[in-house]
Design an enzyme around this catalytic site. Structure first.
Site, PDB file in Angstrom:
ATOM      1  N   LYS A  70       2.521  10.561  40.408  1.00 37.66           N
ATOM      2  CA  LYS A  70       2.364  10.357  41.849  1.00 37.66           C
ATOM      3  C   LYS A  70       3.701  10.288  42.587  1.00 37.66           C
ATOM      4  O   LYS A  70       3.771  10.589  43.780  1.00 37.66           O
ATOM      5  CB  LYS A  70       1.545   9.094  42.123  1.00 37.66           C
ATOM      6  CG  LYS A  70       0.078   9.237  41.746  1.00 37.66           C
ATOM      7  CD  LYS A  70      -0.734   8.035  42.179  1.00 37.66           C
ATOM      8  CE  LYS A  70      -2.192   8.214  41.808  1.00 37.66           C
ATOM      9  NZ  LYS A  70      -3.040   7.105  42.323  1.00 37.66           N
ATOM     10  N   ASP A 106      -5.322   7.648  48.625  1.00 39.34           N
ATOM     11  CA  ASP A 106      -5.593   6.403  47.904  1.00 39.34           C
ATOM     12  C   ASP A 106      -5.715   5.216  48.852  1.00 39.34           C
ATOM     13  O   ASP A 106      -6.591   4.362  48.694  1.00 39.34           O
ATOM     14  CB  ASP A 106      -4.480   6.112  46.886  1.00 39.34           C
ATOM     15  CG  ASP A 106      -4.610   6.922  45.608  1.00 39.34           C
ATOM     16  OD1 ASP A 106      -5.739   7.338  45.279  1.00 39.34           O
ATOM     17  OD2 ASP A 106      -3.587   7.129  44.939  1.00 39.34           O
TER      18      ASP A 106
END
Length: 282
Positions: A70, A106
């Protein structure tokens, strides 16, 4: 055909292909969602380059990114959405005019699911986030953005400090998270005023199903709701601890579905039926 996929490692337990296949079918879109297992750098560097180059060339239309990449992919993006830039982590990659855009769903996915599961009862707006990795960045960002006071508890205090500093620089400096050691002594003083405990670490995830991020030497806060981002197993050791203490708790399945749906909306430009995703895993 809409060609989508997930980059991360390991991916053998991923539910993402099933979720996206169900949604694409319901939406009437001809598409596929593939897994691209890429080991951590430096071992996976060349594989990551190849996959992102395929996306630049239009062979892949959209990618999700999970552990451990990420933050790795930040250096390969041409631009970022405001959210991804503020969080400092990317879980969704878009392709526009030959360039790669890093996005993050997210944070919005976590908040949407937290609103769904959080009981409508008075509780302190003080949260303890366990972990300081890529998933924690999105959780801390979203909580700070919605008025929570946040402590970041990590086994490496320097990592918690770095996360707090980076988010402080990208947001209102007055909304700063407090870094602490993930140790009983540090957590004990927070127990009376904590209304939310979030596990954003990998503790308790398959295959380490017996692991819990919360120290067994101290009780969970009696006013807290416990949210575990881990969803395999569905009942983690932390959730079992919480329910044994009479607390409400939820796993990360709802966040997984919500962030996946938001990603697919970015790629397709269409509303995504969450119910189709829920049905395929029930």
């Amino acid at each position: 055909m809409l060609s989508l996929g997930l980059v991360g490692y390991p991916l053998s337990y991923s539910l993402s292909p099933r979720l996206h296949a169900a949604a694409l079918h319901t939406m009437g879109i001809n598409g596929e969602y593939q897994l691209y297992p890429v080991p951590p750098l430096p071992q996976g560097a060349s594989q990551l380059e190849i996959i992102l180059q395929r996306m630049r060339q239009g062979e892949i239309n959209g990618l999700n990114v999970t552990i451990p990449h990420k933050q790795t992919v930040l250096f390969h993006m041409d631009s970022f959405t405001e959210t991804a830039e503020a969080i400092g982590a990317v879980n969704t990659i878009l392709h526009e005019e030959g360039g790669l855009i890093g996005d993050n769903t997210d944070a919005a996915g976590f908040l949407a699911d937290l609103r769904r599961v959080l009981p409508d009862t008075p509780r302190p707006r003080t949260a303890v986030v366990l972990g300081a990795g890529g998933a924690a960045r999105a959780v801390v960002y979203s909580l700070l953005s919605t008025g929570w006071e946040v402590s970041i508890a990590a086994r490496r205090l320097d990592q918690a400090k770095a996360l707090a500093d980076s988010l402080c620089a990208s947001q209102d400096p007055l909304k700063r998270a407090t870094p602490i050691d993930l140790e009983p002594d540090s957590l004990h003083s927070l127990i009376p005023e904590t209304g939310l405990v979030v596990n954003a670490s990998s503790a308790g995830m398959v295959p380490d199903v017996e692991g819990s991020p919360w120290p067994c030497e101290i009780p969970l806060p009696e006013q807290a709701f416990v949210y575990d981002l881990v969803y395999k197993p569905l009942e983690t050791a932390l959730i079992s601890q919480a329910r044994a203490a009479g607390l409400h708790a939820a796993n990360g399945m709802g966040m997984l579905i919500e962030q996946a749906a938001l990603s697919l909306e970015r790629w397709s430009g269409q509303p995504v039926p969450r119910q189709a995703m829920w049905q395929v895993i029930q």
